[in-house]
Design a protein around this motif. Structure first.
Motif, short mmCIF file in Angstrom:
data_model
loop_
_atom_site.label_atom_id
_atom_site.label_comp_id
_atom_site.label_asym_id
_atom_site.label_seq_id
_atom_site.Cartn_x
_atom_site.Cartn_y
_atom_site.Cartn_z
N ASN A 143 0.44 -2.19 -7.50
CA ASN A 143 -0.90 -2.20 -6.91
C ASN A 143 -1.79 -1.14 -7.56
OD1 ASN A 143 0.34 -2.74 -3.54
ND2 ASN A 143 -0.28 -4.25 -5.05
N THR A 144 -3.09 -1.36 -7.43
CA THR A 144 -4.08 -0.34 -7.81
C THR A 144 -4.82 0.07 -6.55
OG1 THR A 144 -4.36 -1.23 -10.05
CG2 THR A 144 -6.13 0.17 -9.19
N VAL A 145 -4.84 1.36 -6.27
CA VAL A 145 -5.47 1.86 -5.06
C VAL A 145 -6.50 2.92 -5.40
CG1 VAL A 145 -3.61 3.55 -4.70
CG2 VAL A 145 -5.05 2.91 -2.78
N LEU A 146 -7.63 2.86 -4.72
CA LEU A 146 -8.67 3.87 -4.85
C LEU A 146 -8.58 4.82 -3.67
CD1 LEU A 146 -11.36 5.04 -6.05
CD2 LEU A 146 -12.56 3.40 -4.58
N VAL A 147 -8.51 6.12 -3.93
CA VAL A 147 -8.55 7.12 -2.88
C VAL A 147 -9.91 7.81 -2.95
CG1 VAL A 147 -7.52 9.21 -1.93
CG2 VAL A 147 -6.05 7.46 -2.96
N GLN A 148 -10.73 7.58 -1.94
CA GLN A 148 -12.06 8.18 -1.89
C GLN A 148 -11.96 9.54 -1.22
OE1 GLN A 148 -15.01 7.66 -3.03
NE2 GLN A 148 -16.63 7.93 -1.52
N GLY A 149 -12.36 10.60 -1.94
CA GLY A 149 -12.19 11.95 -1.43
C GLY A 149 -10.79 12.45 -1.74
N ALA A 150 -10.40 12.33 -3.00
CA ALA A 150 -8.99 12.53 -3.39
C ALA A 150 -8.59 13.98 -3.55
CB ALA A 150 -8.70 11.77 -4.70
N ALA A 151 -9.53 14.91 -3.55
CA ALA A 151 -9.16 16.31 -3.78
C ALA A 151 -9.00 17.10 -2.49
CB ALA A 151 -10.21 17.00 -4.66
N GLY A 152 -9.22 16.46 -1.34
CA GLY A 152 -9.07 17.15 -0.06
C GLY A 152 -7.63 17.19 0.40
N GLY A 153 -7.42 17.70 1.62
CA GLY A 153 -6.08 17.89 2.13
C GLY A 153 -5.28 16.61 2.23
N VAL A 154 -5.87 15.54 2.81
CA VAL A 154 -5.18 14.26 2.90
C VAL A 154 -5.22 13.55 1.56
CG1 VAL A 154 -5.16 11.98 3.98
CG2 VAL A 154 -5.58 14.01 5.37
N GLY A 155 -6.34 13.62 0.87
CA GLY A 155 -6.48 12.91 -0.40
C GLY A 155 -5.44 13.32 -1.43
N THR A 156 -5.19 14.62 -1.56
CA THR A 156 -4.20 15.07 -2.55
C THR A 156 -2.81 14.54 -2.22
OG1 THR A 156 -3.91 17.13 -1.30
CG2 THR A 156 -5.45 17.18 -3.15
N THR A 157 -2.49 14.45 -0.93
CA THR A 157 -1.20 13.92 -0.52
C THR A 157 -1.14 12.42 -0.73
OG1 THR A 157 -1.04 15.68 1.14
CG2 THR A 157 0.43 13.80 1.41
N ALA A 158 -2.22 11.71 -0.38
CA ALA A 158 -2.26 10.26 -0.54
C ALA A 158 -2.10 9.86 -1.99
CB ALA A 158 -3.57 9.71 0.02
N VAL A 159 -2.74 10.58 -2.90
CA VAL A 159 -2.62 10.29 -4.33
C VAL A 159 -1.16 10.34 -4.76
CG1 VAL A 159 -3.04 11.26 -6.63
CG2 VAL A 159 -4.94 10.97 -5.03
N GLN A 160 -0.48 11.41 -4.39
CA GLN A 160 0.90 11.59 -4.83
C GLN A 160 1.85 10.59 -4.19
OE1 GLN A 160 1.99 16.05 -5.27
NE2 GLN A 160 0.24 16.03 -3.88
N MET A 161 1.64 10.31 -2.90
CA MET A 161 2.53 9.38 -2.22
C MET A 161 2.31 7.94 -2.68
SD MET A 161 2.97 11.03 1.61
CE MET A 161 4.64 10.37 1.83
N ALA A 162 1.06 7.60 -3.03
CA ALA A 162 0.80 6.27 -3.58
C ALA A 162 1.42 6.14 -4.97
CB ALA A 162 -0.70 6.02 -3.65
N ALA A 163 1.28 7.19 -5.78
CA ALA A 163 1.88 7.16 -7.12
C ALA A 163 3.40 7.06 -7.03
CB ALA A 163 1.47 8.42 -7.89
N ALA A 164 3.99 7.73 -6.03
CA ALA A 164 5.45 7.67 -5.86
C ALA A 164 5.91 6.27 -5.49
CB ALA A 164 5.88 8.68 -4.81
N ARG A 165 5.02 5.47 -4.90
CA ARG A 165 5.35 4.08 -4.57
C ARG A 165 5.24 3.16 -5.78
NH1 ARG A 165 3.36 2.39 1.39
NH2 ARG A 165 3.83 4.32 2.52
N GLY A 166 4.76 3.70 -6.88
CA GLY A 166 4.61 2.90 -8.09
C GLY A 166 3.23 2.32 -8.27
N ALA A 167 2.26 2.78 -7.48
CA ALA A 167 0.89 2.28 -7.58
C ALA A 167 0.13 3.04 -8.66
CB ALA A 167 0.17 2.43 -6.25
N THR A 168 -0.87 2.38 -9.22
CA THR A 168 -1.86 3.03 -10.08
C THR A 168 -2.95 3.57 -9.16
OG1 THR A 168 -1.45 1.54 -11.93
CG2 THR A 168 -3.57 2.68 -11.90
N VAL A 169 -3.28 4.85 -9.32
CA VAL A 169 -4.19 5.50 -8.39
C VAL A 169 -5.46 5.96 -9.10
CG1 VAL A 169 -4.45 7.30 -6.65
CG2 VAL A 169 -2.18 6.33 -7.10
#
Length: 316
Positions: A143-169
């Motif tokens: 999958n390809t996922v867009l994280v809006q507001g990726a440098a904040g507290g949740v965003g930084t975690t969401a980026v890494q956890m999505a990438a760990a699932r094999g997604a393009t972020v």
């Protein structure tokens, strides 16, 4: 014990450190001597009064819902936890109060050895929220996922956890945070006018899902996803009017009809996933700044700038 609370809406200065009775672990709970706890942007907005029509509260309001520390009391029925264990976790959403000397956790996991107390203190909320939304969006390998507001507290975690699932972020942030986002596994772009075109250039085949950690851009995010059902927000209270789901875990009596959606089940299984990823060096918890409990007002002030990169935490 000491605890951070406020008794009226207002600027950060309404926060104060007060002495209250220490809580005790009930059935299925553990109490920890807190070493560090998180500062929630949502609670910052609650304190300001800007959400009073959406998230009504009773005073005094004790802040903080995620923390890390050492177990010192174990409730009935708890297995796998003993006094002296180092853990990170979450309080009940109806109790909060993690910004204190002691906190009662309803969900927890072993503190990863790779994380400092500061990193662990603000981790649980971001991990649970990221897991909950990525599950709702069914983000997985390919999958390809867009994280809006990726440098904040949740965003930084969401980026890494999505990438760990094999997604393009793809992650949006101010330009000075772009190298930082690359280090987390995201392809960065700026937010604001022209976002759909910039995302299209990075993902010509389209975006499968959008995780909105900010607010004010839902029309563009829907255009990028192609369907409001493929967008989930945790921050934009206008979601219902756009046909977008707003994910939250707060009790119904604290959110009001303006949210437009019932609470989603908490994804506490994410805490175990985080421990595994941290042990593999695939999940870190960037800390924007650390303050003492007595500096909670300064911590809220920094959060209100909306320029903090990662989590803001309070140290005991």
């Amino acid at each position: 014990m000491r605890a951070v609370q406020f008794t009226e809406y207002g600027p950060a200065g309404v926060l104060h450190l007060t002495e209250i009775e220490a809580p005790h672990a009930g059935p299925g709970e553990v109490r920890i001597a807190v070493r560090a706890s998180g500062v929630s942007p949502g609670e910052v907005r609650v304190r300001s009064g800007s959400l009073r029509d959406v998230v009504p509260v009773a005073f005094p309001y004790r802040t903080g819902f995620d923390a890390a520390g050492v177990v010192d009391e174990v409730g009935d029925g708890v297995t796998g936890a003993t006094a002296g264990d180092e853990v990170f976790g979450m309080t009940a959403s109806t109790r909060r109060g993690a910004n204190a000397d002691y906190a009662v956790l309803t969900a927890w996991a072993p503190k990863p050895a790779a994380w400092s107390w500061a990193e662990a203190g603000g981790a649980a909320g971001a991990v649970e929220t990221s897991t909950r939304v990525l599950d709702l969006l069914k983000v997985g390998a390919g999958n390809t996922v867009l994280v809006q507001g990726a440098a904040g507290g949740v965003g930084t975690t969401a980026v890494q956890m999505a990438a760990a699932r094999g997604a393009t972020v793809i992650g949006t942030a101010s330009e000075h945070n772009h190298d930082f986002l690359r280090s987390l596994g995201a392809e960065p772009t700026t937010y604001g006018t022209g976002l759909p075109g910039r995302v299209r250039a990075l993902a010509p085949a389209g975006v499968d899902a959008v995780f909105d950690c900010a607010e004010g851009a839902l029309p563009d995010l829907i255009a990028i996803a192609g369907d409001p059902a493929r967008v989930v927000t945790i921050a934009d209270f206008s979601a219902a009017s756009h046909g977008v789901h707003m994910s939250h875990g707060a009790p119904a009596d604290e959110t009001g009809a303006a949210v437009g959606a019932a609470a989603d089940p908490l994804a506490v299984h994410g805490l175990g996933i985080a421990v595994e990823l941290a042990g593999q060096g695939r999940l870190r918890m960037p800390v924007a700044a650390a303050f003492t409990l007595g500096e909670a007002a300064a911590a809220h002030g920094l959060s209100e700038t909306r320029h903090a990169r990662g989590k803001i935490v309070l140290l005991n």
